[in-house]
Write an enzyme that holds these catalytic residues in place. Structure first.
Site: not given
Length: 402
Positions: A162, A190-192, A195
């Site tokens: 991230d 960014v990961d969230v 997802g």
């Protein structure tokens, strides 16, 4: 029975150990073979699990998901709260994918699944014989979601962390004070976002399969997700060639839309139109500001944001943030204090927004407190069936001895 042949609604899933109920849960009867770890993939599959999907999390024997070791903080059993935050409502199986026996079990799990989710470095699943091209002829209804940092072409060699994406994707260039260093966001945002995009792509592919009978591959990248999520900043560049910079908490196109000091702690004020600005000026005892040529319209206020900030600060520092928040909200002006994490949850509870929920106990955790699912469905709501699992807790259940 291979469920990628399609699950029918209205009855409980007939497979051994399945947890979602078709008809009761929005995704009841859908099984997900989850080969993902860390954050983007696990967050996506947890959201889908909350809505009834039967998620079987495949982990490396001995170590499992890397985030099991990411601590502190940890619960009373020493389990990483990072892992606990994105892995509820899942069953864990321990499979060594470097071993043919482990790969064979993985293939049998996929044969009984509707969806595969993986976020290995591009090419890894193909080398294991578990890539989409290896599976689609045998399982034409399979939805196969691949999540990577920078795609499967030239970016495949760049690790998908991230922090790197925030840096290389431009987010850090617009985050921080104008005269300070570029900063990352306080969470792996960014990961969230990725997802969320993965979950949306999976849902779209399942809908397509329901209509056509055909599965497909879903590909999501952290970089692509960030560029999309940069919205107005990215559009400013794409349309007008504007390269934005850091502005602290100020907004490039709206004023006043930032945090201000008060007598005790910062206050966020988000004025989105001229009427709200007039109300703000009146509450602060400066109704004349709304008629000042420097501040009459939003473009005027943006052009003179420095002078406006000084004038507003002079009034706001005469009282505390809670006082101003109360009187401004009562006048229709969006405003609120900058809360800490505990204050944020207390605020959510006070206004009736679900915050913390309690789950049944599990061998994987000594704590059953979790952050609530953010989507409310009145007919098939999210359910909290299982706490995050212990490593390999359900291996014998998913793969019973013959």
């Amino acid at each position: 029975m291979a469920t990628n042949a399609g699950a029918s609604g209205g009855s409980p899933d007939p497979r051994p150990g399945a947890v979602g109920e078709a008809g009761r849960d929005a995704l009841g009867g859908v099984r997900i073979a989850d080969f993902s770890r860390v954050l983007a993939g696990p967050y996506a599959t947890m959201l889908l699990a909350d809505l009834g999907a039967d998620v079987v999390k495949v982990e490396r024997p001995g170590t499992g998901d890397e985030t099991r070791q990411w601590r502190p903080p940890a619960d009373e059993n020493g389990t990483s709260t990072y892992f606990l935050g994105v892995n509820r409502n899942k069953r864990s199986v321990a499979l060594d994918l470097a071993d043919e026996a482990g790969r064979e079990r993985a293939r049998s799990l996929i044969a009984e699944s509707d969806v595969v989710v993986e976020n290995f470095r591009p090419g890894t699943m193909e080398r294991l014989g578990l890539g989409y091209s290896d599976l689609r002829a045998r399982h034409p209804r399979l939805v196969y979601c691949s999540i990577s940092g920078f795609g499967a072409a030239e970016g495949a060699a760049i690790p998908g962390y991230d922090l790197l994406v925030q840096a290389m994707g431009g987010l850090m260039s617009v985050t921080g004070e104008s005269d300070g260093e570029p900063m990352k966001a306080g969470v792996a945002v960014v990961d969230v976002i990725t997802g969320l995009h993965a979950a949306l792509g999976i849902m779209a592919a399942l809908r397509h399969r329901d209509v056509t009978g055909e599965g497909q591959r879903v590909e999501v990248t952290l970089l692509g997700s960030l560029l999309s999520a940069m919205v107005n900043q990215a559009s400013g560049y794409a349309v007008a060639g504007v390269v934005p910079g850091r502005m602290g908490n100020a907004h490039p196109s709206i004023a006043p839309y930032e945090t201000f000091p008060t007598a005790d702690r910062p206050l966020a004020i988000a004025v989105g139109n001229d009427g709200q600005f007039a109300a703000l000026a009146a509450v602060l005892g400066r109704p004349d500001l709304a008629e000042d040529d420097r501040f009459r319209t939003n473009p005027d206020r943006v052009a003179h944001r420095t002078e406006l900030r000084e004038l507003l600060t002079a009034r706001l520092t005469t009282a505390g943030a809670d006082h101003w928040s109360a009187v401004l909200l009562a006048s229709g002006v969006p405003a609120g204090p900058v809360n800490t994490m505990d204050e944020a949850f207390a605020f959510a509870e006070r206004i009736g927004v679900p915050g913390i929920v309690t789950l049944p106990a599990s061998t994987g955790s000594g704590s059953s407190s979790q952050v609530a699912h953010p989507i409310t469905l009145d007919a098939s709501p999210a359910r909290y069936r299982m706490a995050p699992p212990g490593l390999g807790e359900h291996t014998a259940e998913v793969f019973p001895p013959e």
